[in-house]
Design a protein around this motif. Structure first.
Motif, PDB file in Angstrom:
ATOM      1  N   ALA A  70     -39.889  42.804  26.283  1.00 32.06           N
ATOM      2  CA  ALA A  70     -39.156  44.535  25.327  1.00 32.06           C
ATOM      3  C   ALA A  70     -39.801  43.873  23.545  1.00 32.06           C
ATOM      4  O   ALA A  70     -39.657  45.537  23.240  1.00 32.06           O
ATOM      5  N   GLU A  71     -41.305  43.275  23.886  1.00 25.02           N
ATOM      6  CA  GLU A  71     -40.999  42.630  22.030  1.00 25.02           C
ATOM      7  C   GLU A  71     -40.053  42.970  21.132  1.00 25.02           C
ATOM      8  O   GLU A  71     -40.073  43.433  20.249  1.00 25.02           O
ATOM      9  N   VAL A  72     -39.108  41.910  21.680  1.00 25.65           N
ATOM     10  CA  VAL A  72     -37.692  41.672  20.142  1.00 25.65           C
ATOM     11  C   VAL A  72     -38.006  40.247  20.248  1.00 25.65           C
ATOM     12  O   VAL A  72     -37.922  39.490  21.264  1.00 25.65           O
ATOM     13  N   ALA A  73     -38.029  39.984  19.281  1.00 27.42           N
ATOM     14  CA  ALA A  73     -37.694  38.286  18.363  1.00 27.42           C
ATOM     15  C   ALA A  73     -36.192  37.981  18.575  1.00 27.42           C
ATOM     16  O   ALA A  73     -35.647  39.115  17.975  1.00 27.42           O
ATOM     17  N   VAL A  74     -36.208  36.923  18.542  1.00 28.12           N
ATOM     18  CA  VAL A  74     -34.715  36.347  18.749  1.00 28.12           C
ATOM     19  C   VAL A  74     -34.518  35.423  18.171  1.00 28.12           C
ATOM     20  O   VAL A  74     -35.558  34.310  17.611  1.00 28.12           O
ATOM     21  N   VAL A  75     -33.501  35.664  17.443  1.00 29.73           N
ATOM     22  CA  VAL A  75     -32.370  34.360  16.789  1.00 29.73           C
ATOM     23  C   VAL A  75     -31.240  33.910  16.997  1.00 29.73           C
ATOM     24  O   VAL A  75     -30.718  34.477  17.186  1.00 29.73           O
ATOM     25  N   ALA A  76     -31.258  32.508  16.994  1.00 27.48           N
ATOM     26  CA  ALA A  76     -29.817  32.248  17.763  1.00 27.48           C
ATOM     27  C   ALA A  76     -29.245  30.932  16.291  1.00 27.48           C
ATOM     28  O   ALA A  76     -29.604  30.500  14.960  1.00 27.48           O
ATOM     29  N   LEU A  77     -28.011  31.235  16.503  1.00 28.95           N
ATOM     30  CA  LEU A  77     -26.643  30.431  15.344  1.00 28.95           C
ATOM     31  C   LEU A  77     -26.173  29.389  16.430  1.00 28.95           C
ATOM     32  O   LEU A  77     -25.745  29.458  17.101  1.00 28.95           O
TER      33      LEU A  77
END
Length: 453
Positions: A70-77
């Motif tokens: 989906a061309e979405v970047a992921v950032v996790a905490l």
């Protein structure tokens, strides 16, 4: 230009106020209650990045690949060191849960920039059926290039594939692996056939464990390492050498357990523990866009396409008769269309005069030159049904049950293993023979063990 972001999880929700006060490059457009809602929102194109906390749910390799499609970047905490290690394995950008708003916004910017620079899978992704492909939408980016881990790949991956109709894919894969193992190579045999896995039955193994599904499950969770892969492998003794086996799924309806993102990780690690990894693939290359027109769904044949795309060598097996030869010719055209990088070695199996007439190899070669592609036939494997039946009944390989079989000799030549070398290895100790326990379970011999196998 502000980056639209969605968040999920209690910890991520606490960051919303800080990000909004910045009035800077990041704008939170929605807070989602669960991962299913996050996926739905991302697929609408509403967001370019997603901020997830570990309490939102399990973040898997398949889920990350869905975001990338989906061309979405992921950032996790991440809240713990183990979470950070798992996210590193998954290749996800992460930071501490108590990070400041400015630092988090910078991390989101960097993740979006990195995602924009990476080639987009578009409709070339083998993992999910894209309904837009059925409408003729062009690809949104160039095809995927080689994996970044190619620098550490030391082993070879060989895929054994062929069209429908039982041309003998598993027979060739099992005996090819046995010949290479007996010739001194460290070999791993993987059963990735999602329609009819039969490697375990061919070798007389109990297949309830489904070693490949176990390894893919760990890879999907980001916890698969060399030790975990070794635990999933069943080890056999073949002529005093060791052959590693990852057994296949026990039922065809378990195909969803072999997700391409996880299977790719398994193949990458297999290169590190084996000189040669042989994958027994399913026959079907069909995509599913028309079947899933109203949604983005996992592809039924993604495991086969993934293995063929990752393989260094593809062995295309076809039956040498009036039905099998046309099927192989048509299937090779489909293979070229679906996996353009594949350069198959053509193998005609079950060669016999009763099916094609006197001088079967000459007849088949002439027919291939006339109707087949420009690629030549690499090997003709003679039919030896009694030897194959005997090996299947005993749960062994031709090298053990019928060493003088012409089929076994042809497969050894295909593997590039000199027959004389294998004969000399029999001289001396009798422990080179395969042994079985009283309950019929194959035991390891005392031969040398290489590369963890």
């Amino acid at each position: 230009m502000s980056i639209p972001v969605v968040t999920c999880g209690l910890t991520a929700r606490e960051c919303v106020t800080g990000l909004e006060k910045l009035r800077g490059p990041v704008t939170v457009v929605r807070w989602c209650a669960d991962l299913a809602e996050v996926i739905a929102v991302c697929q609408t194109g509403l967001a370019r990045a997603v901020i997830l906390s570990t309490d939102a749910g399990e973040l898997t390799a398949s889920l990350i690949e869905r975001f990338r499609n989906a061309e979405v970047a992921v950032v996790a905490l991440a809240t713990t060191e183990s979470d950070q290690h798992r996210l590193d394995s998954l290749g996800v950008a992460h930071t501490e849960a108590d990070v400041g708003a400015a630092a988090l916004a910078a991390i989101v910017e960097a993740a979006v920039k990195l995602a924009a620079e990476a080639p987009s899978p578009g409709i070339d992704s083998v993992s999910y059926a894209d309904p837009a492909a059925a409408l003729g939408r062009p690809a949104t980016g160039p095809p995927l290039s080689g994996s970044e881990s190619a620098q550490t790949e030391v082993g070879e991956v060989m895929a054994v594939w062929g069209p429908a109709g039982s041309p003998g894919r598993t027979t060739v894969a099992v005996n090819l692996a046995a010949e290479l193992a007996a010739g001194g190579r460290a070999v791993l045999l993987i059963d990735a056939d999602t329609y009819g896995a039969s490697v375990a039955a061919s070798l007389g193994l109990l297949d309830e464990s489904a070693g490949l599904a176990q390894a893919c499950r760990l890879a999907d969770q980001g916890s698969l390492d060399l030790m975990g892969l070794n635990r999933a492998i069943t080890r056999l003794a073949v002529r005093g050498s060791h052959l590693g086996v990852l057994t296949g799924i026990t039922r065809a309806d378990r195909w969803t357990e072999l997700r391409p993102a996880a299977l790719t990780k398994v193949l990458e690690l297999s290169r590190l523990i084996a000189d040669v990894t042989i994958v027994d693939c399913g026959f079907c290359l069909e995509t599913d866009e028309e079947l899933s027109f109203d949604t983005v769904a996992p592809r039924r044949n993604a495991a086969t396409l993934c293995c063929l795309g990752a393989a260094d060598t593809v062995i295309a097996v076809g039956a040498a008769d009036a039905v099998g030869l046309p099927r192989l010719i048509r299937a090779l055209a489909d293979l070229e269309a679906m996996v353009p990088t594949a350069t198959p070695r053509v193998v005609l199996n079950k060669v016999r005069a009763a099916a094609v007439g006197r001088g079967p190899e000459r007849q088949l070669r002439e027919a291939w030159d006339r109707f087949g592609p420009s690629r030549p036939v690499d090997a003709f494997l003679p039919a030896d049904f009694s030897a194959v039946d005997s090996a299947l009944l005993g749960g062994s390989v031709l090298l053990e049950s019928a060493p003088r079989s012409p089929l076994r000799t042809a497969i050894a030549e295909l593997a590039g293993v000199p027959i004389e070398q294998l004969r000399r290895s029999r001289v001396g100790a009798g422990h080179n023979e395969v042994k079985f326990s009283r309950n019929g379970v194959r035991l390891l011999g005392k031969g040398p063990q290489r590369s963890g196998l």
